[in-house]
Design an enzyme around this catalytic site. Sequence first.
Site, mmCIF file in Angstrom:
data_model
loop_
_atom_site.group_PDB
_atom_site.id
_atom_site.type_symbol
_atom_site.label_atom_id
_atom_site.label_comp_id
_atom_site.label_asym_id
_atom_site.label_seq_id
_atom_site.Cartn_x
_atom_site.Cartn_y
_atom_site.Cartn_z
ATOM 1 N N GLY A 101 5.310 -11.296 25.158
ATOM 2 C CA GLY A 101 7.082 -10.891 24.795
ATOM 3 C C GLY A 101 6.722 -9.208 25.178
ATOM 4 O O GLY A 101 7.847 -8.008 24.682
ATOM 5 N N HIS A 134 0.228 0.125 16.704
ATOM 6 C CA HIS A 134 0.334 0.945 18.310
ATOM 7 C C HIS A 134 -0.585 1.572 18.761
ATOM 8 O O HIS A 134 -1.720 1.894 18.409
ATOM 9 C CB HIS A 134 1.893 1.566 17.373
ATOM 10 C CG HIS A 134 2.754 1.397 16.619
ATOM 11 N ND1 HIS A 134 2.126 1.699 15.229
ATOM 12 C CD2 HIS A 134 3.801 0.722 17.296
ATOM 13 C CE1 HIS A 134 3.795 0.759 14.536
ATOM 14 N NE2 HIS A 134 4.672 0.528 15.834
ATOM 15 N N ASN A 183 10.009 0.003 -1.767
ATOM 16 C CA ASN A 183 9.089 -0.300 -1.973
ATOM 17 C C ASN A 183 7.318 -0.210 -1.912
ATOM 18 O O ASN A 183 6.583 -0.785 -3.067
ATOM 19 C CB ASN A 183 9.040 -1.692 -1.783
ATOM 20 C CG ASN A 183 8.948 -2.175 -0.624
ATOM 21 O OD1 ASN A 183 8.562 -1.713 0.141
ATOM 22 N ND2 ASN A 183 9.203 -3.412 -0.205
ATOM 23 N N SER A 226 8.670 -4.015 10.432
ATOM 24 C CA SER A 226 9.184 -3.994 11.892
ATOM 25 C C SER A 226 7.480 -4.200 12.923
ATOM 26 O O SER A 226 7.588 -3.352 13.385
ATOM 27 C CB SER A 226 9.201 -1.929 12.094
ATOM 28 O OG SER A 226 7.965 -1.441 11.296
ATOM 29 N N TYR A 276 12.002 -9.317 14.870
ATOM 30 C CA TYR A 276 12.456 -7.894 14.596
ATOM 31 C C TYR A 276 13.917 -7.732 15.534
ATOM 32 O O TYR A 276 14.534 -6.797 14.871
ATOM 33 C CB TYR A 276 11.302 -6.947 15.397
ATOM 34 C CG TYR A 276 11.491 -5.778 14.986
ATOM 35 C CD1 TYR A 276 11.899 -4.859 13.845
ATOM 36 C CD2 TYR A 276 11.007 -5.102 15.574
ATOM 37 C CE1 TYR A 276 11.392 -3.616 13.569
ATOM 38 C CE2 TYR A 276 11.617 -3.112 15.643
ATOM 39 C CZ TYR A 276 11.651 -3.275 14.720
ATOM 40 O OH TYR A 276 12.025 -2.434 14.461
HETATM 41 N N1 UFG Z 1 -1.018 -2.308 24.040
HETATM 42 C C1 UFG Z 1 -2.276 -1.854 25.054
HETATM 43 N N2 UFG Z 1 -3.480 -2.492 23.447
HETATM 44 C C2 UFG Z 1 -3.279 -1.893 22.011
HETATM 45 C C3 UFG Z 1 -1.749 -1.214 21.563
HETATM 46 C C4 UFG Z 1 -0.914 -1.677 22.763
HETATM 47 O O1 UFG Z 1 -2.323 -2.367 25.904
HETATM 48 O O2 UFG Z 1 -4.283 -2.788 21.554
HETATM 49 C C5 UFG Z 1 -0.114 -1.545 24.947
HETATM 50 C C6 UFG Z 1 1.293 -2.700 24.296
HETATM 51 O O3 UFG Z 1 0.556 -3.590 25.187
HETATM 52 C C7 UFG Z 1 2.157 -2.037 25.020
HETATM 53 C C8 UFG Z 1 2.527 -0.529 24.821
HETATM 54 O O4 UFG Z 1 0.930 -0.565 25.174
HETATM 55 O O5 UFG Z 1 2.153 -2.894 26.827
HETATM 56 C C9 UFG Z 1 3.087 -0.164 23.838
HETATM 57 O O6 UFG Z 1 2.942 -0.528 22.958
HETATM 58 P P1 UFG Z 1 2.993 -0.591 20.880
HETATM 59 O O7 UFG Z 1 2.454 -1.677 20.536
HETATM 60 O O8 UFG Z 1 2.154 1.293 20.331
HETATM 61 O O9 UFG Z 1 4.452 -0.375 20.856
HETATM 62 P P2 UFG Z 1 5.152 -1.174 20.888
HETATM 63 O O10 UFG Z 1 6.128 -0.611 22.459
HETATM 64 O O11 UFG Z 1 5.097 -2.688 21.324
HETATM 65 O O12 UFG Z 1 6.491 -1.478 20.634
HETATM 66 C C10 UFG Z 1 7.493 -0.559 20.096
HETATM 67 C C11 UFG Z 1 8.032 0.279 18.287
HETATM 68 C C12 UFG Z 1 8.502 -1.397 18.328
HETATM 69 C C13 UFG Z 1 9.722 -1.802 19.017
HETATM 70 C C14 UFG Z 1 9.350 -1.993 19.824
HETATM 71 C C15 UFG Z 1 10.673 -1.949 21.191
HETATM 72 O O13 UFG Z 1 6.655 0.138 18.098
HETATM 73 O O14 UFG Z 1 9.161 -0.958 16.381
HETATM 74 O O15 UFG Z 1 8.462 -0.351 20.492
HETATM 75 O O16 UFG Z 1 10.359 -2.645 22.339
HETATM 76 F F1 UFG Z 1 10.282 -2.537 18.396
#
Ligand code: UFG
Length: 328
Positions: free
Chosen positions: A283, A188, A32, A76, A140
């Site tokens: 979380g 991310h 979409n 997501s 999610y």
């Molecule tokens: N982080 C920071 N600063 C930022 C962004 C992220 O310290 O500006 C940290 C987050 O707290 C985390 C790590 O970097 O500890 C990775 O964070 P991301 O947001 O890159 O990825 P996540 O682990 O939160 O999420 C990923 C996928 C999701 C999925 C998840 C599964 O992006 O789609 O893993 O737990 F659901």
Amino acid sequence: MAVLVTGGAGYIGSHTVLHLKAQGEEVIVLDNLEKGHRDALLDTTFYKGDLRDDLLLDEIFNTNNIDAVIHFAANSLVGESVEKPLEYYENNVIGSHHLIKKMVEHGINKIVFSSTAATYGNPTRVPIQEEDPTIPTNPYGDTKLAIEKLLQWADGAYGLKSVCLRYFNAAGADPEGRIGEDHTPESHLIPIVLQAALGQRDNVSIFGDDYPTEDGTCIRDYIHVLDLAAAHYLALRKLNNTRKSGIYNLGNGTGFSVKQVIDTCRRVTEKTIASKTAPRRAGDPAVLIASSSKARAELGWIPKYPTLEEIITHAWNWHSKHPDGYND
Ligand code: UFG
């Protein structure tokens, strides 16, 4: 015979489309374009529309010789899902319900589903194995788990065979630089650090440095987006060969802390990247690392770009050449 890829204009979807086409597969994309990018599709056959549009799904299945579906289309973002659970259940669960219903009606019996490590919630052990408890800590992860369960019931009831792929942290970009990662807003870690390297941000916030890890920051298992893409192709082959459903983790099995990621970005980009400690993000589990031995054994999956340096080098190649992302 063609493969329908829903969400094929998104980050992981578009890299999977590229890989499928390189393997000689005929691909049709449904997206979409709410989050995806038209430019990420390159020259792939494309339908713009929504999963909940039954008439559009009928048209796609009636006019194309579709043999299998790879289903990415979804919202997501973990944080956003906590604020907007109704939207996540609507788009993810109800959208998937429409797709699966139409697949059953049209006699299409193979699907590869884009799932997530977020189905596990706070892990009871690392590396995480597929049979470990699944207790998501956000909507999610819950929507993805609900769809996995629907697929398991649909196997028994309708003979719809599925492979659910639980990704850990997707990162990197096409090594040839044709496509890459472009989210708005970006949440991310790796793209955010690279935006700081480009001077688009003053610094990177480290969300918490008091976790029970060696340097106090969260540890994640980063996996190259093209290695994820390759797993989808192998999953399709497995469905063709064995007609057996399954669930697989996809990660490298190695964890890197937030500080290690920032340091590796400094080395790869040769730029000064300022960072500051910020409060924990709600979380976030301290450590998420996959055991992917099942995918290696049953799909024959071997990551081609397993090092963090390669992943960040390919991401930097994309971001430095496309500092503002896609045009369209
Ligand atoms: N982080 C920071 N600063 C930022 C962004 C992220 O310290 O500006 C940290 C987050 O707290 C985390 C790590 O970097 O500890 C990775 O964070 P991301 O947001 O890159 O990825 P996540 O682990 O939160 O999420 C990923 C996928 C999701 C999925 C998840 C599964 O992006 O789609 O893993 O737990 F659901």
